[in-house]
Every structure is written in structure tokens, then in C-alpha cells.
Design an enzyme around this catalytic site. Structure first.
Site, short mmCIF file in Angstrom:
data_model
loop_
_atom_site.label_atom_id
_atom_site.label_comp_id
_atom_site.label_asym_id
_atom_site.label_seq_id
_atom_site.Cartn_x
_atom_site.Cartn_y
_atom_site.Cartn_z
N VAL A 7 12.27 -9.62 10.49
CA VAL A 7 11.25 -9.24 11.47
C VAL A 7 9.99 -8.94 10.68
O VAL A 7 10.04 -8.55 9.50
CB VAL A 7 11.67 -8.04 12.34
CG1 VAL A 7 12.79 -8.43 13.30
CG2 VAL A 7 12.07 -6.85 11.51
N SER A 8 8.83 -9.13 11.31
CA SER A 8 7.57 -9.03 10.60
C SER A 8 7.05 -7.62 10.41
O SER A 8 6.34 -7.34 9.46
CB SER A 8 6.51 -9.86 11.33
OG SER A 8 6.92 -11.20 11.39
N THR A 9 7.38 -6.73 11.31
CA THR A 9 6.85 -5.36 11.20
C THR A 9 7.97 -4.35 11.37
O THR A 9 9.05 -4.67 11.87
CB THR A 9 5.79 -5.08 12.29
OG1 THR A 9 6.43 -5.10 13.57
CG2 THR A 9 4.67 -6.11 12.26
N GLN A 12 9.35 -3.96 14.97
CA GLN A 12 10.20 -4.98 15.60
C GLN A 12 11.67 -4.68 15.33
O GLN A 12 12.03 -4.09 14.33
CB GLN A 12 9.83 -6.37 15.10
CG GLN A 12 8.46 -6.82 15.57
CD GLN A 12 8.08 -8.18 15.01
OE1 GLN A 12 8.54 -8.58 13.95
NE2 GLN A 12 7.26 -8.90 15.74
#
Length: 189
Positions: A7-9, A12
Site C-alpha cells: 500500500v502506498s501510505t 491505506q
């Protein structure tokens, strides 16, 4: 079957990916929270190091593995050379099957084609700019006038190159290169 989830952040949640990878029969799942733009992804590196011939790397979606088509093709080609299969659940790509290999090789050809087009456009753009009299590259740090002033300052035996460079807010290397480019030899007469 080894899974990789990203996941990017920090906000998330990877649960959707993890559930899909478990359902696909992954025995071990590597997961991390990193932006795809980040070139260093420790868990991906650990995952890739662990894979052996006969293993299959499984991802939920292609964009979880690579930042671009070129990156994806590079990773999957490396896996293929090591005898490791690749599967993307969402796009239904499986390089273990003949059809999956074909689809991925088409992706690879498209990535190479895209790279060639970008290169051709860049070369054509530079040629067109040169034809209009524009020069490429970075603007020089010192103007001709600055170089003349620097040369005059360096004729004073009390001035050092470091002081002159600091005066123009440049490095000594830039000062030396600028003097050389404009035909000044050091020490100056």
C-alpha cells in the site's frame, strides 16, 4: 506460491490484498507500506531474494509490484530467468501458462516500443531546437563579464581562488572550468 502486497501510505489498509493472496494459496506474504515511487522497497527485495526456481510470485494487481511497465517487465524477466513464475490476480496474468507468457511478452514489447518512441521524440525535439539556434544544457554559472571580473580579482596576489569562488557563490571547480572555458590560464599573468 509467495505473495507480495503493498500500500502506498500508512493510512491505506492492505487487507483486501492479503485476503486475495491467501485465497490464491500463498504460503508466505511479504507486505509493506511504501510509495511505488520509492525505488528502495525492503520487503520486495526480501521477497525477490527468497524466491527459488519453481516458485510463483503472486500480486493482487500489477501496479503493486512495479512503478512502470518497464519496471514490471524487468522484474518479471529476472524472475523468468531464475525459473520463477509470476501471477497477477486482478489482471489474470500467469507466466506459468503459455498464454500468460505471451501476454507478458506483449507487455514487454509495448514497454520497449514506448521507450523507443520517447527517445525518438527527444532526439527530434533537440534537433529542432538546435535548428532554431537554441543550445541545450544548463545555463553557465558565470557570465563572460563574471569571468573577466574573476580573472581580474585573481591577478591580485592577496586573493585566493577560494575567496573569488565564494564571492561569486560558486565552487572552485566551477570557477576553474569557467576560466578555462573562456581561455584564461592560471596563474594569471
Amino acid at each position: 506460491r509467495i505473495g507480495y502486497a503493498r500500500v502506498s501510505t500508512q493510512d491505506q489498509n492492505p487487507d483486501l490484498q492479503l485476503d486475495a493472496l491467501k485465497k490464491a494459496g500463498c504460503e508466505e506474504i511479504f507486505q509493506e507500506k511504501f510509495s511505488g515511487k520509492n525505488a528502495v522497497r525492503p520487503e520486495l527485495e526480501n521477497c525477490l531474494r527468497m524466491l527459488r526456481g519453481g516458485d510463483v510470485l503472486v500480486v493482487w494487481r500489477l501496479d503493486r509490484l512495479g512503478r512502470s511497465l518497464k519496471d514490471l517487465v524487468g522484474i518479471v524477466s529476472t524472475l523468468e530467468n531464475r525459473g520463477v513464475g509470476f501471477q497477477s490476480l486482478t489482471e489474470n496474468i500467469d507466466t506459468v501458462s503459455a498464454g500468460g507468457k505471451l501476454v507478458f511478452h506483449i507487455f514487454g514489447a509495448l514497454a520497449e516500443f514506448e521507450h523507443s518512441l520517447i527517445r525518438e521524440r527527444t532526439v527530434a525535439g533537440l534537433a529542432a531546437a538546435r535548428a532554431r539556434g537554441r543550445k541545450g544544457g544548463r545555463k553557465p554559472s558565470m557570465t563572460k563579464s563574471d569571468v573577466r571580473k574573476a580573472a581580474a580579482m585573481l591577478r591580485d596576489p592577496q586573493m585566493t581562488k577560494t575567496e573569488v569562488a565564494q564571492h561569486f557563490r560558486i565552487s572552485r571547480v566551477t570557477l576553474n572550468n569557467s576560466l578555462k572555458r573562456h581561455g584564461y590560464q592560471y596563474p594569471l599573468p
